[in-house]
Design a protein around this motif. Structure first.
Motif, PDB file in Angstrom:
ATOM      1  N   GLU A  58     -46.202 -22.000   2.530  1.00  0.00           N
ATOM      2  CA  GLU A  58     -47.455 -22.339   1.891  1.00  0.00           C
ATOM      3  C   GLU A  58     -47.109 -23.486   0.664  1.00  0.00           C
ATOM      4  O   GLU A  58     -47.418 -24.360   0.292  1.00  0.00           O
ATOM      5  N   GLN A  59     -45.921 -22.661  -0.122  1.00  0.00           N
ATOM      6  CA  GLN A  59     -45.433 -23.384  -1.230  1.00  0.00           C
ATOM      7  C   GLN A  59     -44.633 -24.892  -0.669  1.00  0.00           C
ATOM      8  O   GLN A  59     -45.050 -25.944  -1.437  1.00  0.00           O
ATOM      9  N   HIS A  60     -44.071 -25.000   0.331  1.00  0.00           N
ATOM     10  CA  HIS A  60     -43.304 -26.112   0.965  1.00  0.00           C
ATOM     11  C   HIS A  60     -44.329 -27.060   1.420  1.00  0.00           C
ATOM     12  O   HIS A  60     -44.562 -28.267   1.061  1.00  0.00           O
ATOM     13  N   LEU A  61     -45.466 -26.519   2.029  1.00  0.00           N
ATOM     14  CA  LEU A  61     -46.624 -27.363   2.567  1.00  0.00           C
ATOM     15  C   LEU A  61     -47.500 -27.978   1.209  1.00  0.00           C
ATOM     16  O   LEU A  61     -47.879 -29.198   1.257  1.00  0.00           O
ATOM     17  N   ARG A  62     -47.593 -27.350   0.158  1.00  0.00           N
ATOM     18  CA  ARG A  62     -48.133 -28.005  -1.214  1.00  0.00           C
ATOM     19  C   ARG A  62     -47.403 -29.086  -1.764  1.00  0.00           C
ATOM     20  O   ARG A  62     -47.771 -30.019  -2.150  1.00  0.00           O
ATOM     21  N   LYS A  63     -45.997 -28.870  -1.573  1.00  0.00           N
ATOM     22  CA  LYS A  63     -45.247 -29.767  -2.146  1.00  0.00           C
ATOM     23  C   LYS A  63     -45.072 -31.200  -1.461  1.00  0.00           C
ATOM     24  O   LYS A  63     -45.077 -32.212  -1.897  1.00  0.00           O
ATOM     25  N   MET A  64     -45.212 -31.030  -0.017  1.00  0.00           N
ATOM     26  CA  MET A  64     -45.176 -32.242   0.888  1.00  0.00           C
ATOM     27  C   MET A  64     -46.514 -32.805   0.816  1.00  0.00           C
ATOM     28  O   MET A  64     -46.856 -34.201   1.049  1.00  0.00           O
TER      29      MET A  64
END
Length: 66
Positions: A58-64
């Motif tokens: 989820e953290q990665h998806l928010r950054k992207m």
């Protein structure tokens, strides 16, 4: 090395043998389970193991998306 008709027969025999081996092997549950536990980001092709927690994904998806 086989030539012509002999080569074609050998290829057909090998294909039949491979198909029988594949059929006899059946479905491997461990392999299917491993495949289900991996998430690949469609943007950067980074792989996440879902057993490590959804927080990282989820953290990665928010950054992207930002």
């Amino acid at each position: 090395m086989a030539r012509g008709h002999q080569k074609i027969q050998s290829q057909q025999k090998n294909a039949k043998k491979q198909a029988e081996m594949k059929k006899a092997k059946g479905h491997d549950q461990k392999t299917a389970a491993k495949a289900a536990l991996v998430f690949t980001c469609s943007v950067c092709k980074l792989c996440f193991n879902l057993t490590s927690g959804l927080y990282r994904k989820e953290q990665h998806l928010r950054k992207m998306t930002v």
